[in-house]
Design an enzyme around this catalytic site. Structure first.
Site, PDB file in Angstrom:
ATOM      1  N   ASP A  46     -18.014  59.155 -89.482  1.00 47.49           N
ATOM      2  CA  ASP A  46     -17.084  60.196 -89.921  1.00 47.49           C
ATOM      3  C   ASP A  46     -17.504  60.747 -91.285  1.00 47.49           C
ATOM      4  OD1 ASP A  46     -14.765  61.693 -90.641  1.00 47.49           O
ATOM      5  OD2 ASP A  46     -13.493  60.349 -89.483  1.00 47.49           O
ATOM      6  N   THR A  81     -11.003  65.902 -88.518  1.00 52.50           N
ATOM      7  CA  THR A  81     -11.447  64.703 -87.803  1.00 52.50           C
ATOM      8  C   THR A  81     -11.019  64.676 -86.349  1.00 52.50           C
ATOM      9  OG1 THR A  81     -11.533  63.399 -89.828  1.00 52.50           O
ATOM     10  CG2 THR A  81     -11.276  62.182 -87.761  1.00 52.50           C
ATOM     11  N   ASP A 200     -16.458  58.822 -94.750  1.00 52.10           N
ATOM     12  CA  ASP A 200     -15.451  59.875 -94.928  1.00 52.10           C
ATOM     13  C   ASP A 200     -14.446  59.488 -96.004  1.00 52.10           C
ATOM     14  OD1 ASP A 200     -14.035  62.371 -93.778  1.00 52.10           O
ATOM     15  OD2 ASP A 200     -12.470  60.837 -93.676  1.00 52.10           O
ATOM     16  N   HIS A 204     -13.835  61.594 -99.473  1.00 54.24           N
ATOM     17  CA  HIS A 204     -12.546  62.150 -99.900  1.00 54.24           C
ATOM     18  C   HIS A 204     -12.164  61.669-101.299  1.00 54.24           C
ATOM     19  CE1 HIS A 204     -10.981  64.414 -96.522  1.00 54.24           C
ATOM     20  NE2 HIS A 204     -11.338  63.459 -95.673  1.00 54.24           N
ATOM     21  N   ASP A 245     -18.391  64.191 -87.300  1.00 59.83           N
ATOM     22  CA  ASP A 245     -17.423  65.209 -86.898  1.00 59.83           C
ATOM     23  C   ASP A 245     -17.438  66.428 -87.808  1.00 59.83           C
ATOM     24  OD1 ASP A 245     -16.587  63.519 -88.920  1.00 59.83           O
ATOM     25  OD2 ASP A 245     -14.513  63.393 -88.250  1.00 59.83           O
ATOM     26  N   HIS A 246     -17.937  66.250 -89.020  1.00 52.00           N
ATOM     27  CA  HIS A 246     -17.945  67.321 -90.016  1.00 52.00           C
ATOM     28  C   HIS A 246     -18.683  66.815 -91.242  1.00 52.00           C
ATOM     29  CE1 HIS A 246     -14.973  64.847 -92.024  1.00 52.00           C
ATOM     30  NE2 HIS A 246     -14.227  64.873 -90.934  1.00 52.00           N
ATOM     31  N   HIS A 347     -12.659  68.475 -96.184  1.00 55.34           N
ATOM     32  CA  HIS A 347     -13.238  69.271 -95.101  1.00 55.34           C
ATOM     33  C   HIS A 347     -12.100  69.982 -94.398  1.00 55.34           C
ATOM     34  CE1 HIS A 347     -11.785  66.029 -92.462  1.00 55.34           C
ATOM     35  NE2 HIS A 347     -12.202  65.230 -93.434  1.00 55.34           N
TER      36      HIS A 347
END
Length: 410
Positions: A46, A81, A200, A204, A245-246, A347
């Protein structure tokens, strides 16, 4: 006693010889006496941006890229996500797979809200994920976390699945995959998913360029190395498909947009804010809201649902709120006090933003070595995995095999 011991030893030797498969030699790998067909493992890291591979801290992932296939993916909008994890396994953009955001509503269920803890299949049933299609075709599946896999989508669970628990160490997740693959052939999964979230989380909290994020990247890389080592020990060939996912963009409290400078607080009901804001006009205020969002803003674009640009493939699903405002990359739209300081990374931006790109790697007996692909759409991974696990192409989906087909060895 010695005669009895020798007699017992002879009996044991004879029994062992009788039970030893023909052609077996000591120290022969398990796979030599129990040939294992390749399995397919879809791994999500992620929030892993493709540029993370260029930092010199990913020896295992870089080795996979050198000996297999590498590239990047353009995620679906919104670059969140849950929408993109479901896009990867359904081949449908969020507007069609039904998971249109991490948080959303459905006009058929007034007063209810979908969140990332929702398991009611009502919210997931607008699309068929890979594990459902595989199970219906008699292909056994196992999911070590994946959005939707702990819901009976179309009445079907994976044969093996785990309730998501972020506190479960990622090493344990790898070990669960290996434990499933230790089973006899009759109960051994042929398609598996594995999910890592710490890259991820670090992105963040600290931002994509922070040392804490670099550590999370290195830790994820080490887990991929552990997975490969354990597969080799088990003698299990595997087609690994690794995707995110990104990506992740840095944000700052210096780049904040007050939504209510654009539209009056008393005219709307907010659904989401952040990289984008989505909202409803209150009864009788639709025209006023339309006029308000039509005013230009230097760091944000707003549209009524029906005017969202077609390239975003978003806005046809009634679960998408009637109004959307999208911030420039790195900017944050606030319509309520933030739960956390506006710092670190996030994101959800335009999927054409390079900062939102996702990683793609593939390695295994079905893939060519040393193949570099141009950017593909994340929904295309679905078509590739269907091919790997022996499912025929599915008509009518958004994902296409063509962009990823050059990766295949056959």
């Amino acid at each position: 006693m010695r005669i009895l011991s020798l007699f017992a030893a002879a009996l044991l030797a004879g029994f062992a010889a009788a039970c030893t498969p023909v052609g077996y030699a000591p120290n022969t790998p398990v796979s030599a006496v129990d040939p294992r067909p390749p399995v397919t493992i879809l791994v999500s890291i992620d929030g892993f941006h493709p540029d993370y591979l260029a930092r010199g801290i990913t020896p295992n992932l870089s080795a996979l890229a050198a000996g297999g296939v590498s590239g990047s993916l353009r995620p679906s909008f919104p670059t969140k996500t849950f929408p993109n994890h479901y896009a990867l396994v359904t081949g449908l953009h969020p507007d069609r797979n039904g998971i249109v955001a991490n948080r959303f509503e459905d006009p058929r269920r007034e007063g209810e809200v979908f969140t990332m803890a929702t398991t009611d299949p009502f919210w997931w049933d607008e699309a068929e994920p890979l594990w459902v299609a595989a199970e219906k075709a008699g292909i056994r599946t196992a999911t070590m976390f994946w959005p939707g896999s702990n819901s009976p989508v179309h009445g079907t669970y994976p044969s093996d699945w785990q309730q998501f628990a972020q506190a479960l160490p990622e090493r344990n997740r790898v070990d669960a995959i290996i434990d499933w693959l230790r089973r006899p052939a009759a109960t051994r999964p042929r398609f598996l998913t594995l999910y890592f979230d710490t890259v991820d989380t670090a992105g963040h909290r600290f931002g994509p360029d922070a040392p804490e994020t670099a550590k999370a990247i290195a830790d994820a890389d080490a887990l991929i190395g552990r997975l490969r080592d354990e597969l080799a020990t088990l003698g299990q060939p595997a087609n690994l498909v690794i995707a995110s996912d990104h990506g992740m963009a840095p944000i700052s409290a210096d780049r904040v947009i007050d939504l209510y400078e654009q539209v009056a607080r008393d005219d709307i009901r907010l659904v989401e804010d952040g990289p984008y804001a989505s909202f409803h006009a209150l009864p009788g205020r639709e025209a006023t809201v339309r006029a308000a969002i039509a005013r230009p803003h230097p760091n944000m674009q707003c549209w009524p649902r029906e005017a969202i640009p077609a390239r975003l493939a978003y806005g046809r699903n009634p679960r998408v709120p009637p109004f959307l405002c999208l911030a420039k990359s790195g900017w944050t739209i606030l319509g309520q006090p933030p739960r956390y300081p506006v710092a670190g990374g996030t994101h959800g931006y335009d999927n054409a933003d390079p900062a939102m790109n996702a990683v793609f790697l593939a390695h295994g007996p079905s893939f060519r070595a040393g193949t570099k692909l141009p950017i593909a759409d994340s929904v295309d991974v679905y078509a590739l995995v269907r091919r790997l696990i022996g499912l025929p192409p599915k008509p009518g989906v958004d994902g296409r095999l063509d962009p990823l087909a050059p990766a295949l060895a056959e």
